[in-house]
Scaffold this motif. Structure first.
Motif, short mmCIF file in Angstrom:
data_model
loop_
_atom_site.label_atom_id
_atom_site.label_comp_id
_atom_site.label_asym_id
_atom_site.label_seq_id
_atom_site.Cartn_x
_atom_site.Cartn_y
_atom_site.Cartn_z
N GLU A 120 0.74 -1.26 -0.10
CA GLU A 120 -0.16 -0.05 0.17
C GLU A 120 0.96 1.15 0.08
O GLU A 120 0.77 2.29 0.88
N ILE A 121 1.80 1.23 -0.77
CA ILE A 121 2.78 2.44 -1.11
C ILE A 121 1.95 3.80 -1.35
O ILE A 121 2.55 4.87 -0.99
N GLY A 122 0.98 3.67 -2.05
CA GLY A 122 -0.06 4.69 -2.52
C GLY A 122 -0.26 5.42 -1.22
O GLY A 122 -0.88 6.59 -1.37
N ASP A 123 -0.57 5.04 -0.04
CA ASP A 123 -0.82 5.55 1.19
C ASP A 123 0.13 6.37 1.93
O ASP A 123 -0.11 6.71 3.08
N MET A 124 1.22 6.13 1.54
CA MET A 124 2.39 6.93 2.46
C MET A 124 2.41 8.33 2.22
O MET A 124 2.30 8.88 1.17
N GLN B 26 7.74 10.58 1.68
CA GLN B 26 8.06 10.13 0.45
C GLN B 26 9.54 10.72 -0.07
O GLN B 26 10.11 9.92 -0.78
N VAL B 27 9.58 11.96 0.13
CA VAL B 27 10.96 12.56 -0.20
C VAL B 27 11.85 11.91 0.62
O VAL B 27 12.99 11.54 0.06
N ALA C 145 16.48 7.64 0.29
CA ALA C 145 17.34 6.33 0.54
C ALA C 145 17.42 5.36 -0.46
O ALA C 145 18.31 4.91 -0.41
N LEU C 146 16.64 5.53 -1.33
CA LEU C 146 16.52 4.55 -2.75
C LEU C 146 17.69 5.18 -3.48
O LEU C 146 18.40 4.37 -4.08
N GLN C 147 17.63 6.35 -3.66
CA GLN C 147 18.71 7.08 -4.73
C GLN C 147 20.20 6.81 -4.05
O GLN C 147 20.99 6.30 -4.80
N ARG D 220 4.50 11.54 -5.36
CA ARG D 220 5.47 12.26 -6.03
C ARG D 220 6.03 11.43 -7.11
O ARG D 220 6.16 10.17 -7.23
N GLU D 221 6.13 12.27 -8.56
CA GLU D 221 6.41 11.42 -9.64
C GLU D 221 7.63 10.92 -9.67
O GLU D 221 8.08 9.98 -10.33
#
Length: 472
Positions: free
Chosen positions: A257-261, A266-267, A272-274, A311-312
């Motif tokens: 349910e990442i859409g509810d983050m 999100q930033v 962290a992913l980058q 976030r896009e």
């Protein structure tokens, strides 16, 4: 033994090897004697056999009996063997089909194999030729019920539908990479199960797989849960807490349910992913982490981006590869398998009657229900039915009762027509203020026939008249 199917030969009892033992075969032939003979021969070799006297019956049988392969005669009344093959291929593209005929020619065989038919047997043929063909076909079946060691990664995913077969092929392919994946599908479709299967098929399988539901964690705790915190970071932080990213180092982190983050977090996730590193809450030091992220949602994230709710840049970071998991209604051929799986899983949890299966009517109801809650709802319905069962076979009534409070159960044609008639007649009576003559005229029926319809549905014209009219 000699027959029109098998020529004179020395037939000895053959048994299926361990790779194909107990495989299920559907045999289709409009000649009863040959159908029986072929069934006996295959059954004696250790296979589970179901028969159909024509192609139409075969398609019906396949809604409940899930074969590992199909053997069909070519020349049959109505739909022939090639037409049946086309129907099967549309529904089950990986299911091997063998066509047999007494009228076979080399051009027929070439044409059949070009279209995807596994093999073409010309009658009469030796039983050894038949059994060898069956064995070869079953060994090439990619989703054979008896998983090999190579298929252990997806052993918890119960399916035979073409949509799931295609999805699993894609899943295994992308499992070998380290790309981030986004799984899109309705709630209850098994997104976490698929994510775990992908982890098991990856090079990270010996490392942890950790799942977290982003919608279930309060925003204030989400950062601490994922990144951890140091002692004294906030009130109540009396010791260091290791976050899921750090605990999952080397493995796979599933963000459901990442859409509810929350937008504010999100930033931080994007960074962290980058950077491939996280900073625990209250710390000044970053920690390098090697984690593959698989995320999932039932929401339309592209729409959420346009609405400013997602976030896009994070979307494209998460969605390097997107997998679409079908709803249960889109994979109805899997329902009998899933229902039996849940039955065997749940019946050991009750001391009531030993439930062994479902009546035909109960299974038809399971197959036709729309399942808005998907696999999770199906499991719940089976569990409820087992708990209340008093007979070895679960009845249609038990399934109906378990579905009763679930929205959108698909009615039968007779039930739908009856409901329409009742609603239509009631609407006519309301429009005409209970005037039967006028209502019958609108319905283009005579009065006597109209009264019969009203009686059938227990509708009384007087109940639709205004009180002032009753006193006139």
């Amino acid at each position: 033994m000699s027959s029109p199917l098998f020529p004179k030969e020395n037939i000895t009892k053959n048994t299926a090897d361990s790779a194909t033992e107990h495989a299920r075969i559907l045999v289709v032939d409009d000649d009863p004697s040959l159908l029986r003979l072929l069934s006996i021969r295959l059954a004696s070799a250790g296979y589970q056999i179901e028969t159909a006297e024509n192609a139409k019956v075969a398609l019906g049988v396949m809604t409940s009996f899930q074969p590992d392969m199909v053997i069909s005669d070519l020349k049959m009344e109505g739909m022939d063997g090639f037409a049946l093959f086309e129907q099967i291929r549309a529904r089950h593209p990986h299911l091997p089909v063998v066509i047999m005929t007494a009228h076979g020619t080399i051009p027929d065989a070439i044409n059949a194999t070009k279209q995807g038919v596994f093999s073409f047997l010309t009658k009469p043929f030796e039983s050894k030729q038949l059994l060898d063909t069956v064995e070869q076909a079953l060994k090439l079946q990619p989703l054979h019920a008896n998983d090999t060691a190579d298929e252990n990664w997806r052993k918890r995913i119960i399916c035979r539908s073409s949509k799931m077969a295609q999805l699993l092929v894609q899943s295994k392919q992308v499992a070998q990479s380290n790309f981030s994946l986004l799984i899109h599908g309705q709630s209850g479709t098994g997104k976490e199960l698929l994510a775990n299967a992908i982890h098991q098929a990856s090079k990270r399988s010996s490392q942890p797989f950790t799942a977290i539901n982003c919608a279930a964690i309060p925003e204030a705790l989400l950062e601490s849960e994922l990144f951890g915190h140091v002692k004294g970071a906030f009130t109540g932080a009396d010791k260091r807490h290791i976050g899921l990213f750090e605990a999952c180092d080397g493995g796979t982190l599933f963000l459901d349910e990442i859409g509810d983050m929350p937008m504010n977090f999100q930033v931080k996730l994007l960074r962290a992913l980058q950077e491939k590193e996280i900073r625990p809450v209250g710390s000044t030091q970053s920690i390098a982490v090697d984690v593959r992220v698989i995320s999932a949602t039932h929401k339309n994230l592209r729409k959420a981006i346009l609405e400013g709710k997602f976030r896009e840049d994070l979307y494209y970071r998460l969605n390097v590869v997107e997998l679409e998991i079908p709803s249960l209604a889109e994979r109805r051929e899997d329902i009998p398998l899933l229902a039996q799986h849940f039955l065997h899983k749940s019946k050991n949890q009750t001391d009531s009657v030993n439930v062994t299966g479902f009546t035909q009517e109960a299974m038809e109801l399971l197959i036709t229900a729309p399942w808005p809650g998907n696999i999770r709802q199906l499991e719940n319905v089976v569990e409820q039915s087992i708990a209340l069962a008093t007979e070895p076979l679960i009845s249609e009534q038990l399934i109906s009762n378990a579905l009763r409070n679930k929205p959108g159960v698909l009615p039968s044609f007779a039930q739908a027509r009856e409901q329409f008639e009742r609603d239509y007649l009631a609407k006519l009576l309301r429009l005409t203020n209970g005037n039967v003559t006028q209502a019958a005229r609108i319905a283009q029926r005579n009065r006597s026939e109209f009264y019969k319809l009203l009686n059938r549905h227990h509708l009384t014209p007087e109940a639709f008249r205004d009180a002032s009219d009753l006193h006139e």
